[in-house]
Design a protein around this motif. Structure first.
Motif, short mmCIF file in Angstrom:
data_model
loop_
_atom_site.label_atom_id
_atom_site.label_comp_id
_atom_site.label_asym_id
_atom_site.label_seq_id
_atom_site.Cartn_x
_atom_site.Cartn_y
_atom_site.Cartn_z
N ALA A 97 0.81 -1.22 0.00
CA ALA A 97 0.00 0.00 0.00
C ALA A 97 0.85 1.26 0.00
CB ALA A 97 -0.95 -0.01 1.21
N GLU A 98 1.95 1.25 0.74
CA GLU A 98 2.80 2.45 0.81
C GLU A 98 3.40 2.79 -0.55
OE1 GLU A 98 6.79 4.08 3.19
OE2 GLU A 98 6.05 2.03 3.49
N LEU A 99 3.83 1.77 -1.29
CA LEU A 99 4.41 2.02 -2.61
C LEU A 99 3.35 2.48 -3.59
CD1 LEU A 99 6.83 2.00 -4.48
CD2 LEU A 99 6.47 -0.45 -4.85
N VAL A 100 2.16 1.88 -3.52
CA VAL A 100 1.06 2.33 -4.38
C VAL A 100 0.80 3.81 -4.17
CG1 VAL A 100 -1.40 2.11 -4.88
CG2 VAL A 100 -0.04 0.06 -4.52
N ALA A 101 0.71 4.22 -2.90
CA ALA A 101 0.43 5.62 -2.59
C ALA A 101 1.54 6.52 -3.12
CB ALA A 101 0.27 5.79 -1.09
N ALA A 102 2.80 6.09 -2.99
CA ALA A 102 3.92 6.91 -3.45
C ALA A 102 3.91 7.04 -4.97
CB ALA A 102 5.24 6.30 -2.98
N ILE A 103 3.67 5.93 -5.67
CA ILE A 103 3.64 5.98 -7.13
C ILE A 103 2.50 6.89 -7.61
CG2 ILE A 103 3.15 4.61 -9.20
CD1 ILE A 103 4.71 2.32 -7.90
N CYS A 104 1.34 6.74 -7.03
CA CYS A 104 0.19 7.55 -7.46
C CYS A 104 0.38 9.03 -7.12
CB CYS A 104 -1.09 7.01 -6.83
SG CYS A 104 -1.59 5.39 -7.46
N ALA A 105 1.11 9.32 -6.05
CA ALA A 105 1.31 10.71 -5.65
C ALA A 105 2.46 11.38 -6.39
CB ALA A 105 1.57 10.78 -4.14
N GLU A 106 3.53 10.62 -6.68
CA GLU A 106 4.74 11.24 -7.22
C GLU A 106 5.21 10.66 -8.55
OE1 GLU A 106 7.87 12.04 -4.19
OE2 GLU A 106 6.66 10.69 -2.93
N GLY A 107 4.74 9.49 -8.91
CA GLY A 107 5.32 8.78 -10.04
C GLY A 107 4.59 8.87 -11.34
N LEU A 108 3.54 9.68 -11.40
CA LEU A 108 2.72 9.75 -12.61
C LEU A 108 2.59 11.20 -13.10
CD1 LEU A 108 -0.15 7.45 -11.28
CD2 LEU A 108 1.84 6.74 -12.63
N PRO A 109 3.71 11.87 -13.33
CA PRO A 109 3.64 13.30 -13.70
C PRO A 109 3.04 13.50 -15.08
CG PRO A 109 5.85 12.48 -14.02
CD PRO A 109 5.10 11.37 -13.34
N SER A 110 2.42 14.64 -15.27
CA SER A 110 1.92 15.00 -16.59
C SER A 110 3.10 15.28 -17.52
CB SER A 110 1.03 16.23 -16.50
OG SER A 110 0.71 16.71 -17.80
N MET A 111 2.99 14.77 -18.74
CA MET A 111 3.96 15.08 -19.78
C MET A 111 3.30 15.90 -20.89
SD MET A 111 6.81 13.90 -18.74
CE MET A 111 7.29 12.87 -17.35
N ALA A 112 2.26 16.64 -20.52
CA ALA A 112 1.59 17.51 -21.49
C ALA A 112 2.60 18.52 -22.02
CB ALA A 112 0.42 18.21 -20.85
N PRO A 113 2.56 18.81 -23.32
CA PRO A 113 3.58 19.69 -23.92
C PRO A 113 3.62 21.08 -23.30
CG PRO A 113 2.40 18.49 -25.62
CD PRO A 113 1.67 18.23 -24.34
N ASP A 114 4.83 21.56 -23.04
CA ASP A 114 5.07 22.93 -22.63
C ASP A 114 5.56 23.71 -23.85
OD1 ASP A 114 4.59 22.35 -19.90
OD2 ASP A 114 6.63 21.58 -19.70
N TRP A 115 5.27 25.00 -23.91
CA TRP A 115 5.72 25.79 -25.06
C TRP A 115 7.25 25.83 -25.16
CZ3 TRP A 115 8.94 29.95 -24.54
CH2 TRP A 115 9.05 30.52 -23.26
N HIS A 116 7.94 25.69 -24.01
CA HIS A 116 9.40 25.77 -23.99
C HIS A 116 10.05 24.39 -24.08
CE1 HIS A 116 8.79 24.55 -19.82
NE2 HIS A 116 8.01 25.61 -19.65
N GLY A 117 9.24 23.33 -24.20
CA GLY A 117 9.80 21.98 -24.36
C GLY A 117 10.24 21.33 -23.07
N GLY A 118 9.84 21.88 -21.93
CA GLY A 118 10.24 21.30 -20.66
C GLY A 118 9.77 19.88 -20.47
N HIS A 119 8.63 19.53 -21.09
CA HIS A 119 8.11 18.17 -20.95
C HIS A 119 9.07 17.14 -21.55
CE1 HIS A 119 6.99 19.40 -24.99
NE2 HIS A 119 6.64 18.15 -25.29
N LEU A 120 9.82 17.54 -22.58
CA LEU A 120 10.77 16.62 -23.20
C LEU A 120 11.89 16.26 -22.22
CD1 LEU A 120 11.03 18.33 -26.69
CD2 LEU A 120 9.56 16.41 -26.03
N SER A 121 12.40 17.27 -21.52
CA SER A 121 13.44 17.04 -20.53
C SER A 121 12.91 16.22 -19.36
CB SER A 121 14.00 18.37 -20.02
OG SER A 121 14.96 18.17 -19.01
N ARG A 122 11.70 16.54 -18.90
CA ARG A 122 11.11 15.79 -17.78
C ARG A 122 10.97 14.31 -18.13
NH1 ARG A 122 7.44 19.93 -17.74
NH2 ARG A 122 5.72 18.58 -18.38
#
Length: 288
Positions: free
Chosen positions: A146-171
């Motif tokens: 349960a602890e790992l599930v909570a950590a992944i859902c809270a921190e491990g699923l970032p949005s990679m929606a495009p940024d105008w400056h291309g920051g999503h590519l680096s992320r």
């Protein structure tokens, strides 16, 4: 039931003599397949969250030496359209797509190799239509406390929606790179460091980045749903033989060993070297 299914040729040009592409349309949604190999026992490959048929291509080519191989882009991944049925979980929607493909193609019951979240999808399929599958091999099954599930859902699923400056590519690039160094990838401290020499192949990382960006929105839903599943219960409900396997340095290995022991399923340690690991998987497929 009642699904409108249409097979069509793909616009993709085959780039391997034994593998080719096909599109199946289910209720207006296109699902891309990769097929080929010899007329041996069929094998179905289900990729990881954020992956595609491209990320399993080397495995598909290796298995095509002995087997008829079928791989598919899960909904919202690769070149497959997302599934938009309201109220349906990501794992269930992916299983719906897999079942539609199996019913349309009418191949003999395959062995299924499900990688990470793809293995959770395979268990869902096996619980619904066990007679249409022969065996399920869970490769790096995401068995989480349960602890790992909570950590992944809270921190491990970032949005990679495009940024105008291309920051999503680096992320995205750093996420894929860091997954080779730490587990989970966002736990960048000595406790999170993975054992063994990391496989830091820039071309492979870039390919993974491309495929993950294609699946933006879908991979987060699939991974969050997959790590939240009770895999022991899923294996019990599958009604087919289930085998677990991990490379020696996989961060999922200890959890997979415990999971296999809890349900009495075989567990195999694969070599760390990718070529040797693919050969070992082929031996597992030929062992029964």
């Amino acid at each position: 039931a009642g699904e409108a299914v249409r097979l069509q040729s793909s616009n993709h040009t085959p780039d391997h003599p034994r593998l080719w592409h096909q599109v199946i349309t289910v209720n207006g949604a296109d699902l891309q397949l990769m097929r080929g190999g010899r007329a041996g026992r069929p094998v179905l490959l289900l990729h990881e969250a954020g992956g595609s048929t491209r990320t399993v291509r080397m495995l598909a080519e290796s298995l095509a030496e002995r087997h008829e191989v079928l791989a598919m882009d899960l909904p919202g991944h690769g070149e497959s359209d997302p599934q938009t049925a309201p109220g349906v979980s990501a794992v269930a929607a992916a299983a719906d797509a897999v079942i539609a493909v199996l019913e349309a193609l009418r191949i003999p019951p395959p062995d299924v190799i499900g990688i990470e979240a793809g293995g959770v999808v395979a268990l869902e399929v096996a619980s619904r239509i066990p007679s249409r599958l022969r065996r399920v091999i869970l490769l790096d099954p995401p068995a989480c406390e349960a602890e790992l599930v909570a950590a992944i859902c809270a921190e491990g699923l970032p949005s990679m929606a495009p940024d105008w400056h291309g920051g999503h590519l680096s992320r995205c690039w750093h996420m894929q790179r860091d997954a080779r160094l730490y587990f989970p990838w966002f736990r960048r401290d000595p406790q999170g460091m993975r054992a063994g020499e990391p496989a830091l192949d820039d071309r492979e990382i870039q390919m993974e980045v491309t495929e993950r960006l294609k699946s933006e929105g879908a991979w987060q839903l699939l991974l969050a749903d997959a790590v939240s599943q009770d895999l022991a219960a899923g294996m019990a409900a599958a009604a087919v033989d289930v085998v677990l396997a991990c490379p020696a340095t996989s961060p999922w290995r200890e959890r997979a060993v415990a999971l296999a022991a809890s349900v009495g399923s075989p567990f195999f340690v694969l070599p760390t070297d990718a070529v040797a690991a693919r050969a070992a998987l082929a031996e597992i497929l030929g062992s029964a």
